[in-house]
Motif scaffolding. Structure first.
Motif, PDB file in Angstrom:
ATOM      1  N   THR A  54       0.828  -1.207   0.000  1.00  8.89           N
ATOM      2  CA  THR A  54       0.000   0.000   0.000  1.00  8.89           C
ATOM      3  C   THR A  54       0.860   1.255   0.000  1.00  8.89           C
ATOM      4  O   THR A  54       0.589   2.216  -0.726  1.00  8.89           O
ATOM      5  N   ARG A  55       1.928   1.226   0.805  1.00  8.04           N
ATOM      6  CA  ARG A  55       2.831   2.378   0.861  1.00  8.04           C
ATOM      7  C   ARG A  55       3.497   2.618  -0.491  1.00  8.04           C
ATOM      8  O   ARG A  55       3.565   3.744  -0.979  1.00  8.04           O
ATOM      9  N   LEU A  56       3.962   1.538  -1.125  1.00 10.73           N
ATOM     10  CA  LEU A  56       4.611   1.680  -2.424  1.00 10.73           C
ATOM     11  C   LEU A  56       3.627   2.158  -3.488  1.00 10.73           C
ATOM     12  O   LEU A  56       3.988   2.969  -4.344  1.00 10.73           O
ATOM     13  N   VAL A  67      10.840   5.282  -6.126  1.00  7.47           N
ATOM     14  CA  VAL A  67      10.085   4.023  -6.096  1.00  7.47           C
ATOM     15  C   VAL A  67       9.769   3.614  -7.532  1.00  7.47           C
ATOM     16  O   VAL A  67       9.170   4.372  -8.288  1.00  7.47           O
ATOM     17  N   SER A  68      10.184   2.405  -7.894  1.00  5.08           N
ATOM     18  CA  SER A  68       9.931   1.930  -9.253  1.00  5.08           C
ATOM     19  C   SER A  68       8.604   1.186  -9.333  1.00  5.08           C
ATOM     20  O   SER A  68       8.124   0.614  -8.347  1.00  5.08           O
ATOM     21  N   LEU A  69       8.039   1.190 -10.515  1.00  2.00           N
ATOM     22  CA  LEU A  69       6.781   0.484 -10.742  1.00  2.00           C
ATOM     23  C   LEU A  69       6.972  -1.020 -10.587  1.00  2.00           C
ATOM     24  O   LEU A  69       6.106  -1.712 -10.052  1.00  2.00           O
ATOM     25  N   GLU A  70       8.133  -1.526 -11.021  1.00  2.26           N
ATOM     26  CA  GLU A  70       8.415  -2.962 -10.919  1.00  2.26           C
ATOM     27  C   GLU A  70       8.461  -3.409  -9.466  1.00  2.26           C
ATOM     28  O   GLU A  70       7.900  -4.440  -9.091  1.00  2.26           O
ATOM     29  N   MET A  73       4.905  -3.517  -8.139  1.00  2.00           N
ATOM     30  CA  MET A  73       4.131  -4.656  -8.627  1.00  2.00           C
ATOM     31  C   MET A  73       4.551  -5.949  -7.935  1.00  2.00           C
ATOM     32  O   MET A  73       3.705  -6.793  -7.612  1.00  2.00           O
ATOM     33  N   VAL A  74       5.832  -6.121  -7.691  1.00  2.00           N
ATOM     34  CA  VAL A  74       6.317  -7.313  -6.991  1.00  2.00           C
ATOM     35  C   VAL A  74       5.788  -7.326  -5.554  1.00  2.00           C
ATOM     36  O   VAL A  74       5.344  -8.360  -5.051  1.00  2.00           O
ATOM     37  N   ALA A  75       5.798  -6.168  -4.895  1.00  2.41           N
ATOM     38  CA  ALA A  75       5.285  -6.083  -3.528  1.00  2.41           C
ATOM     39  C   ALA A  75       3.789  -6.396  -3.487  1.00  2.41           C
ATOM     40  O   ALA A  75       3.314  -7.080  -2.577  1.00  2.41           O
ATOM     41  N   ILE A  76       3.047  -5.918  -4.484  1.00  2.00           N
ATOM     42  CA  ILE A  76       1.610  -6.194  -4.546  1.00  2.00           C
ATOM     43  C   ILE A  76       1.372  -7.687  -4.736  1.00  2.00           C
ATOM     44  O   ILE A  76       0.498  -8.273  -4.083  1.00  2.00           O
ATOM     45  N   GLN A  77       2.136  -8.331  -5.612  1.00  2.00           N
ATOM     46  CA  GLN A  77       1.978  -9.764  -5.844  1.00  2.00           C
ATOM     47  C   GLN A  77       2.335 -10.570  -4.599  1.00  2.00           C
ATOM     48  O   GLN A  77       1.656 -11.538  -4.269  1.00  2.00           O
TER      49      GLN A  77
END
Length: 105
Positions: A54-56, A67-70, A73-77
């Motif tokens: 959520t923070r990212l 903060v990179s999008l990649e 996305m990895v943190a969300i997954q």
């Protein structure tokens, strides 16, 4: 790309016990171990992963260049997989409880 989980990158609840003794963590000065301790640790780990995702997400939406999008996305997954695993464990525990309650004595 290396997708293996090493003992350092695995969630605390899933890490193999290297010393072969029962895992015990200190919570508020008391010792808790076994299944309840592992479950608490896993829930805390999943909660932390969701908070980090959520923070990212917020940082990406604010266009923070650090903060990179990649990474986001990895943190969300990771958070999603952890939540799904927690949901499966909960469903299995409810099913086991139901099975035990339906047993004839």
């Amino acid at each position: 790309m290396n997708l293996r989980l090493t003992p350092n990158t695995m969630p605390v609840a899933v890490r193999p016990n290297i010393l072969g003794s029962q895992s015990q963590t200190s919570v508020g000065g008391t010792q808790s171990g076994g299944f309840s301790g592992a479950l608490k640790s896993a829930l805390n780990s999943v909660s932390a992963a969701q908070n980090e995702a959520t923070r990212l997400q917020r940082e990406v939406q604010l266009e923070n260049p650090q903060v990179s999008l990649e990474e986001t996305m990895v943190a969300i997954q990771k958070a999603q997989i952890g939540f799904q695993a927690t949901l499966h464990v909960r469903n299995r525990m409810v099913q086991a409880y139901t099975d035990i309650m339906n047993m004839q004595v």
